[in-house]
Scaffold this motif. Structure first.
Motif, PDB file in Angstrom:
ATOM      1  N   ALA B 381       0.829  -1.216   0.000  1.00  0.00           N
ATOM      2  CA  ALA B 381       0.000   0.000   0.000  1.00  0.00           C
ATOM      3  C   ALA B 381       0.861   1.263   0.000  1.00  0.00           C
ATOM      4  CB  ALA B 381      -0.932  -0.011   1.204  1.00  0.00           C
ATOM      5  N   ILE B 382       1.990   1.200   0.685  1.00  0.00           N
ATOM      6  CA  ILE B 382       2.875   2.372   0.708  1.00  0.00           C
ATOM      7  C   ILE B 382       3.515   2.596  -0.664  1.00  0.00           C
ATOM      8  CG2 ILE B 382       5.011   3.354   1.672  1.00  0.00           C
ATOM      9  CD1 ILE B 382       4.374   1.842   4.287  1.00  0.00           C
ATOM     10  N   ILE B 383       4.008   1.516  -1.251  1.00  0.00           N
ATOM     11  CA  ILE B 383       4.769   1.646  -2.502  1.00  0.00           C
ATOM     12  C   ILE B 383       3.839   1.804  -3.710  1.00  0.00           C
ATOM     13  CG2 ILE B 383       6.511   0.532  -4.012  1.00  0.00           C
ATOM     14  CD1 ILE B 383       7.637   1.415  -1.313  1.00  0.00           C
ATOM     15  N   ARG B 384       2.647   1.256  -3.639  1.00  0.00           N
ATOM     16  CA  ARG B 384       1.678   1.313  -4.751  1.00  0.00           C
ATOM     17  C   ARG B 384       2.340   1.064  -6.110  1.00  0.00           C
ATOM     18  NH1 ARG B 384      -0.174   6.108  -5.422  1.00  0.00           N
ATOM     19  NH2 ARG B 384       1.267   7.066  -3.957  1.00  0.00           N
ATOM     20  N   PRO B 385       2.975  -0.086  -6.254  1.00  0.00           N
ATOM     21  CA  PRO B 385       3.674  -0.349  -7.522  1.00  0.00           C
ATOM     22  C   PRO B 385       2.677  -0.759  -8.606  1.00  0.00           C
ATOM     23  CG  PRO B 385       3.773  -2.285  -6.146  1.00  0.00           C
ATOM     24  CD  PRO B 385       3.033  -1.244  -5.349  1.00  0.00           C
ATOM     25  N   ALA B 386       3.144  -0.738  -9.861  1.00  0.00           N
ATOM     26  CA  ALA B 386       2.304  -1.223 -10.966  1.00  0.00           C
ATOM     27  C   ALA B 386       2.263  -2.745 -10.982  1.00  0.00           C
ATOM     28  CB  ALA B 386       2.830  -0.684 -12.285  1.00  0.00           C
ATOM     29  N   MET B 387       3.268  -3.383 -10.379  1.00  0.00           N
ATOM     30  CA  MET B 387       3.265  -4.847 -10.250  1.00  0.00           C
ATOM     31  C   MET B 387       4.119  -5.243  -9.051  1.00  0.00           C
ATOM     32  SD  MET B 387       5.678  -5.777 -13.556  1.00  0.00           S
ATOM     33  CE  MET B 387       4.953  -4.572 -14.666  1.00  0.00           C
ATOM     34  N   ALA B 405      -1.404 -10.273  -3.602  1.00  0.00           N
ATOM     35  CA  ALA B 405      -1.289  -9.092  -4.461  1.00  0.00           C
ATOM     36  C   ALA B 405      -2.391  -9.078  -5.512  1.00  0.00           C
ATOM     37  CB  ALA B 405       0.091  -9.065  -5.115  1.00  0.00           C
ATOM     38  N   GLU B 406      -2.540 -10.201  -6.196  1.00  0.00           N
ATOM     39  CA  GLU B 406      -3.542 -10.275  -7.268  1.00  0.00           C
ATOM     40  C   GLU B 406      -4.937  -9.983  -6.718  1.00  0.00           C
ATOM     41  OE1 GLU B 406      -3.404 -10.718 -10.527  1.00  0.00           O
ATOM     42  OE2 GLU B 406      -1.425 -11.541 -10.989  1.00  0.00           O
ATOM     43  N   ALA B 408      -5.677  -8.095  -4.419  1.00  0.00           N
ATOM     44  CA  ALA B 408      -5.796  -6.645  -4.156  1.00  0.00           C
ATOM     45  C   ALA B 408      -5.678  -5.851  -5.452  1.00  0.00           C
ATOM     46  CB  ALA B 408      -4.722  -6.220  -3.157  1.00  0.00           C
ATOM     47  N   GLY B 409      -5.709  -6.553  -6.589  1.00  0.00           N
ATOM     48  CA  GLY B 409      -5.684  -5.868  -7.877  1.00  0.00           C
ATOM     49  C   GLY B 409      -4.300  -5.509  -8.378  1.00  0.00           C
ATOM     50  N   LEU B 410      -3.279  -6.108  -7.764  1.00  0.00           N
ATOM     51  CA  LEU B 410      -1.896  -5.788  -8.106  1.00  0.00           C
ATOM     52  C   LEU B 410      -1.344  -6.929  -8.965  1.00  0.00           C
ATOM     53  CD1 LEU B 410       0.327  -3.735  -7.417  1.00  0.00           C
ATOM     54  CD2 LEU B 410       0.663  -4.958  -5.256  1.00  0.00           C
ATOM     55  N   PRO B 411      -1.012  -6.674 -10.239  1.00  0.00           N
ATOM     56  CA  PRO B 411      -0.487  -7.758 -11.084  1.00  0.00           C
ATOM     57  C   PRO B 411       0.749  -8.401 -10.456  1.00  0.00           C
ATOM     58  CG  PRO B 411      -0.958  -5.824 -12.413  1.00  0.00           C
ATOM     59  CD  PRO B 411      -1.096  -5.408 -10.968  1.00  0.00           C
ATOM     60  N   SER B 412       0.827  -9.722 -10.542  1.00  0.00           N
ATOM     61  CA  SER B 412       1.939 -10.426  -9.920  1.00  0.00           C
ATOM     62  C   SER B 412       2.240 -11.691 -10.695  1.00  0.00           C
ATOM     63  CB  SER B 412       1.579 -10.752  -8.460  1.00  0.00           C
ATOM     64  OG  SER B 412       2.710 -11.253  -7.784  1.00  0.00           O
ATOM     65  N   ILE B 413       3.289 -12.390 -10.294  1.00  0.00           N
ATOM     66  CA  ILE B 413       3.654 -13.652 -10.940  1.00  0.00           C
ATOM     67  C   ILE B 413       4.521 -14.428  -9.963  1.00  0.00           C
ATOM     68  CG2 ILE B 413       5.814 -12.836 -11.999  1.00  0.00           C
ATOM     69  CD1 ILE B 413       4.987 -14.365 -14.564  1.00  0.00           C
ATOM     70  N   VAL B 414       4.421 -15.740 -10.028  1.00  0.00           N
ATOM     71  CA  VAL B 414       5.313 -16.564  -9.211  1.00  0.00           C
ATOM     72  C   VAL B 414       6.566 -16.823 -10.031  1.00  0.00           C
ATOM     73  CG1 VAL B 414       5.628 -18.767  -8.044  1.00  0.00           C
ATOM     74  CG2 VAL B 414       3.401 -17.620  -7.957  1.00  0.00           C
ATOM     75  N   ALA B 415       7.633 -16.147  -9.674  1.00  0.00           N
ATOM     76  CA  ALA B 415       8.883 -16.256 -10.435  1.00  0.00           C
ATOM     77  C   ALA B 415       9.903 -17.004  -9.597  1.00  0.00           C
ATOM     78  CB  ALA B 415       9.412 -14.865 -10.778  1.00  0.00           C
ATOM     79  N   VAL B 416      10.237 -18.220 -10.005  1.00  0.00           N
ATOM     80  CA  VAL B 416      11.240 -18.982  -9.263  1.00  0.00           C
ATOM     81  C   VAL B 416      12.593 -18.892  -9.952  1.00  0.00           C
ATOM     82  CG1 VAL B 416       9.544 -20.555  -8.260  1.00  0.00           C
ATOM     83  CG2 VAL B 416      10.643 -21.140 -10.433  1.00  0.00           C
ATOM     84  N   ASN B 417      13.624 -19.364  -9.260  1.00  0.00           N
ATOM     85  CA  ASN B 417      14.987 -19.318  -9.782  1.00  0.00           C
ATOM     86  C   ASN B 417      15.025 -19.755 -11.250  1.00  0.00           C
ATOM     87  OD1 ASN B 417      15.785 -18.657  -7.207  1.00  0.00           O
ATOM     88  ND2 ASN B 417      16.470 -20.738  -6.669  1.00  0.00           N
TER      89      ASN B 417
END
Lengths: 555, 555
Positions: B381-387, B405-406, B408-417
């Motif tokens: 909420a503080i940073i309010r990023p686009a993703m 995140a998703e 709360a409407g915040l685009p995200s992805i599970v990115a592993v090594n």
């Protein structure tokens, strides 16, 4: 008569959680008649017992006194209380006594080891008792996380002993008999010389919760889950199986049992009449034809065991079934300390499949089967024994439990495996220290924990292994160069040459320089080849491998 | 310009807790300029990595692109973020940037690997920034369990990225800068394209607690303890060290530091000015002259590490000091999953000595250094990023964090090594999959996790090892019988004859019957000797050992 004594001797379970095996004796010192309470196992791990299949108490002391053993009593059917009855049947050949459900589990183990039907005797619950030599023993129903658990009332010429077995105070246990305060108070009335008492949950400060407190949350969980539900718990927790299966049925889900232990427990629960009203189950093939939201898989492997159904489902497929996005996996269990890595591995594999994981979540889906600290204090108060000996716990549990008793004015002692305690006096006192330990089932062989076999395996795992071979002719002259084979070691070290070449070079130089005396001496040659090979490896790769030296002499 | 992209590539730390190593890139695909954020390690265990000394991220991908690397930024001094800077200095040769305290720790590691002074550059905190190629990077103070932790603000032509580093929201951290909401809000103001965010505590539902909340209970504890007090925590938790030492001083106790990491951290804390007011310490020899109730030992080994001070004291003696009845041992720490066995071992050894053990006890003596779920939501909420891309966590943590995140409407992805993520668009998307893994430090050598070396060690640990040797003469005729040597295997099996004799007998029969063709073929002979030896062992002991076959031919 005055020199006869009543003794208590833990051979397993005191100084550890698991592998319970306790001995009581009555008679003149060294001539006591003996009974055994529980013959359990514990499980190996990669840290200390790689490759071992099962760990049993060392019963050498009992074997040497086979003629003195009257009987073996099994309090309940958990593996850490019953697991060794089959393995040790032949060595002890004493009658084994248990209640019906426990007996049905023991029967299967005895059959696997070829014991006759007569080896096992089923006993009804208290007030029925059985008498063996100076001991009159009754199985008093007590609540725990498996049906038909019993505390033992052991009457002897020196008075009454209460052996609690594993227990909790649960008045609504779903399956089996509730904890009965009045009954235990009645048993305590004539006076109890010693209470030998479960200690595993002594560090839990709150009173324990009943199995019945889970019903609502499990019911809600089953109603709300959308895809297939998989639930895992200890297969022996028959009450939990019933709660899970009943909640599933009400939510329109059919129940499929996966894993050998799961099927066996439901089978034994059904044949002993304990599981009346358990929903009928469907096969894995049936599952394939059903909508996912109409299925509950009840599976083994709550502790992350590699070969159990949970682990196999997490690996991809089991009995034709696969999990997928939208399914939910419920751990209706607590992870036993030491099993975290295995459980977490499964959780992450499931996460990769898109399966939602629900774990105990602050006690909503699991309660412990053991008495917490306030419950232990209540048990002390009900039994009002002349002394209390803590059993079943690590050293820290026993010590804490003993201290609680002493602080309440109850004489106690920390008695660990091998400490023979004299219960005849006003206070418990150490009578003798017995050599005891652990026996490993390794493949099909029983080996001693101190035989060094497993230690050698651990060393190879840590340091790798190297074989050095050398052939000498009839005149003790080297025939060719020493030869090196590596296992579990890098192919090259700091010099960037092949590690075998570097070591063979060093060994070759030694052999070429070695005098006749050295080449003739088996011992010297072995010692030097080993030393040089290890030093050579150390400077190349910073490790000193385990070495097998094979010197062949042509003659 | 339009085909330039901003990428994020975790090489470690995404799909695991530990071994953090992240890459950001900007430029045309395949030609990106790169920066590395953190180069950490993780620790081996007997289950999966016996004999290994340390585990590093596999940086092959970076090594192939050495010319594209602008700089390496270290967020803080925990081993799982800084541990590999020394080992990989030579391979990467890019400037290393860190704040003063972190830099002092990095300096020691770089010195051990012979890196020049110029390898490391100390950076002041935000608003100071440094520019490398297309990246302008600032170290923003953020609270965590080690001083001078930083979140990174990374400005690129595609906008601002915030890399949180490990963090918690702590406004009273005892040592170092409090979490500064206003500062982070200020940073967020111009708009943040992506927040790359710590995930380790995403399953903790309550807001995190401040380091300062422990002061009172630790103070009370030090006042009430009677004998000597030993306290253990992560040495890098300098704030905790200060709380413990200060409370001890007020209770009339002098502080003695035990363990290399403990002394080093206090040294670095003092030389960087962070530990002003830390009580002066006494040596182990001084302790011997003092009444026990006037001493606090501050020791390493809160995770049960075998060589640390805790384990050595539990074993009996360390630096001339022994513990005894009436002393108290405080674990001001949480046991990391997987370390339970080691910690419990120490607790029981201490219990045997009569030492009282006090552990975290519901949060009285320890708080976590990571943001809990509500704190993560606050950070979003503080940073309010686009993703928001979750980092530092096992798969289940990353998945949960992405879902929060998703939702709360915040685009995200599970990115592993190994998953290269393109951050240039409206949503994070997978740009490429990179081969990645782990590198082991084994003795003095770096080996790949997939080289099979450790797998061979595990097999020997599980199955034992057997050497079969056979000598053939110039005519390919056996010279004597095959010879067997065992390691990590029982001496006798079910036939009660020596296991080597049984196997040699079986091998001998085969050799005597073998035709010329078999005896001539290296491959066939090896295959058959191995097969027969394993089968012979299987029927005797129920195990198939690992086998090294050595066939020597005289010529």
């Amino acid at each position: 008569m005055s020199n006869e004594r009543l003794i208590y001797l833990p051979l397993g379970g005191a100084g550890e959680i698991g592998m319970n095996a306790y001995v009581y004796g009555y008679g003149a010192p060294g001539k006591e008649r003996l009974i055994v309470v529980d013959l359990g196992v514990t499980f190996p791990d990669m840290d200390g017992t790689p490759g071992v299949d099962l760990i049993l108490p060392d019963i050498s002391w009992l074997k040497e006194r086979r003629e003195q053993i009257e009987a073996i009593f099994i309090t309940h059917g958990h593996e850490d209380h019953i697991g060794a009855v089959g393995h040790y049947w032949d060595a002890l050949r004493a009658p084994i006594l248990a209640r019906k459900f426990t007996g049905a589990l023991a029967r299967r183990k005895l059959d696997e080891h070829g014991a006759p039907d007569t080896a096992l005797r089923i006993v009804e619950a208290w007030p029925e008792t059985v008498t063996f030599g100076p001991f009159t023993v009754g199985f008093v129903p007590i609540s725990h996380s498996i049906p038909e658990s019993a505390g033992l009332v052991i009457d002897t010429p020196k008075g009454r002993v209460v052996h609690s077995g594993d227990f909790k105070i649960d008045e609504t246990p779903i399956v089996g008999e509730p904890f009965d305060r009045a009954l235990w108070a009645e048993i305590a009335k004539p006076g109890v010389r010693a209470l030998i008492c479960d200690s595993t949950n002594v560090f839990s400060p709150e009173p324990g919760r009943s199995e019945a407190t889970l019903s609502d949350s499990i019911e809600t969980f089953m109603q709300e889950a959308t895809g297939m539900v998989v639930a895992t718990t200890f297969a022996s927790n028959v009450a939990r199986l019933k709660t899970l299966a009943t909640a599933a049925e009400r939510a329109g889900r059919s129940v499929c049992l996966l894993g050998r232990a799961m099927r066996r427990m439901v089978e034994v629960g059904t044949e002993t009449g304990l599981l009346d009203g358990f929903p009928s189950t469907i096969s894995p093939e049936d599952v394939l034809d059903m909508p996912r939201q109409n299925v509950l898989l009840l599976v083994t492997g709550s502790q992350g065991e590699r070969r159990a159904a949970s682990a196999q489902l997490a690996n991809g497929k089991y009995m034709g079934l696969t999990l997928t996005e939208g399914d939910t996996f419920l751990f209706s269990s607590k992870t036993i300390p030491g099993n975290e890595r295995g459980v977490i591995r499964i959780m992450n594999q499931l996460s990769e499949m898109g399966v939602d994981i629900v774990d105990d979540d602050g006690g909503k889906y699991h309660v412990s089967g053991h008495a917490n600290r306030p419950d232990l204090e209540e048990m002390h108060a009900i039994i009002r024994p002349a002394m209390m000996i803590p059993m079943h716990g690590e050293h820290r549990h026993l010590r804490k439990h003993a201290r609680i008793a002493e602080e309440a004015g109850l004489p106690s002692i920390v008695a660990v495996n091998g400490m023979m305690i004299d219960l005849s006096g006003n206070r418990p006192s150490v009578a003798e220290y017995i050599e005891t330990g652990r026996t490993y089932i390794d493949g099909t062989v029983q080996i001693g924990a101190l035989d060094g076999i497993v230690r050698d395996r651990i060393k190879m795992a840590l340091n790798g292994h190297m074989v050095v071979t050398l052939i000498l002719d009839e005149n003790d002259q080297p025939l060719g160069e020493p030869w090196v084979e590596l296992a579990g070691l890098p192919e090259t070290g700091i010099s960037n040459a092949a590690l075998v070449d570097v070591i063979e070079e060093d060994l070759g130089q030694f052999v070429n320089r070695a005098d006749r005396k050295t080449l003739r001496s088996e011992e010297k040659l072995d010692h030097e080849l080993r030393r040089i090979a290890r030093n050579s490896a150390q400077s190349e790769i910073g490790k000193k491998p385990e070495v097998t030296v094979v010197v062949s002499r042509l003659s």
